[in-house]
Design a protein around this motif. Sequence first.
Motif, PDB file in Angstrom:
ATOM      1  N   ARG A 146      -4.341  -4.303   8.584  1.00 34.94           N
ATOM      2  CA  ARG A 146      -5.560  -4.962   8.122  1.00 34.94           C
ATOM      3  C   ARG A 146      -5.182  -5.915   6.995  1.00 34.94           C
ATOM      4  N   LEU A 147      -5.627  -7.159   7.099  1.00 32.14           N
ATOM      5  CA  LEU A 147      -5.362  -8.157   6.069  1.00 32.14           C
ATOM      6  C   LEU A 147      -6.130  -7.816   4.800  1.00 32.14           C
ATOM      7  N   THR A 148      -5.488  -8.022   3.639  1.00 32.46           N
ATOM      8  CA  THR A 148      -6.145  -7.726   2.369  1.00 32.46           C
ATOM      9  C   THR A 148      -6.928  -8.911   1.835  1.00 32.46           C
ATOM     10  N   GLY A 149      -6.703 -10.094   2.393  1.00 35.15           N
ATOM     11  CA  GLY A 149      -7.388 -11.284   1.923  1.00 35.15           C
ATOM     12  C   GLY A 149      -6.575 -12.101   0.918  1.00 35.15           C
ATOM     13  N   ARG A 150      -5.437 -11.571   0.509  1.00 34.95           N
ATOM     14  CA  ARG A 150      -4.564 -12.306  -0.418  1.00 34.95           C
ATOM     15  C   ARG A 150      -3.493 -13.043   0.373  1.00 34.95           C
ATOM     16  N   GLU A 151      -3.231 -14.269  -0.026  1.00 36.69           N
ATOM     17  CA  GLU A 151      -2.156 -15.022   0.626  1.00 36.69           C
ATOM     18  C   GLU A 151      -1.482 -15.924  -0.386  1.00 36.69           C
ATOM     19  N   PHE A 173      -0.796 -10.841   2.812  1.00 40.80           N
ATOM     20  CA  PHE A 173      -0.651  -9.415   2.538  1.00 40.80           C
ATOM     21  C   PHE A 173      -1.516  -8.603   3.488  1.00 40.80           C
ATOM     22  N   ALA A 174      -0.969  -7.487   3.946  1.00 37.94           N
ATOM     23  CA  ALA A 174      -1.694  -6.594   4.854  1.00 37.94           C
ATOM     24  C   ALA A 174      -1.351  -5.156   4.489  1.00 37.94           C
ATOM     25  N   GLU A 175      -2.198  -4.243   4.963  1.00 40.51           N
ATOM     26  CA  GLU A 175      -1.940  -2.827   4.755  1.00 40.51           C
ATOM     27  C   GLU A 175      -2.079  -2.084   6.076  1.00 40.51           C
ATOM     28  N   GLY A 185       0.817  -1.210   0.000  1.00 39.79           N
ATOM     29  CA  GLY A 185       0.000   0.000   0.000  1.00 39.79           C
ATOM     30  C   GLY A 185       0.845   1.251   0.000  1.00 39.79           C
TER      31      GLY A 185
END
Length: 86
Positions: free
Chosen positions: A76-81, A66-68, A11
Amino acid sequence: MKIGVIVYLVGKKSLDDTIDFEEAGKRLNIKADRIEVVTDIDENFDVMHAWWLLTVKGMKLIICIFAEVVNCSQLRLTGRELRLCG
């Protein structure tokens, strides 16, 4: 099986130098035996280094999540891993 997680910060939001990434990572409630946080602040510690560190510590399943940064102090987690090992 021991689980290791790499939290990779993405981000455009600027990072506060005083943020405690270890504590912020724990607040994400990720079920893992060990968590490493990777940012662009420390150019010497990247995903590969975190993966190696988790492998040496005995982690058999390693996932990169992934987090931002939000509010300059929370993640906050982005939901991608991405599954890296195991």
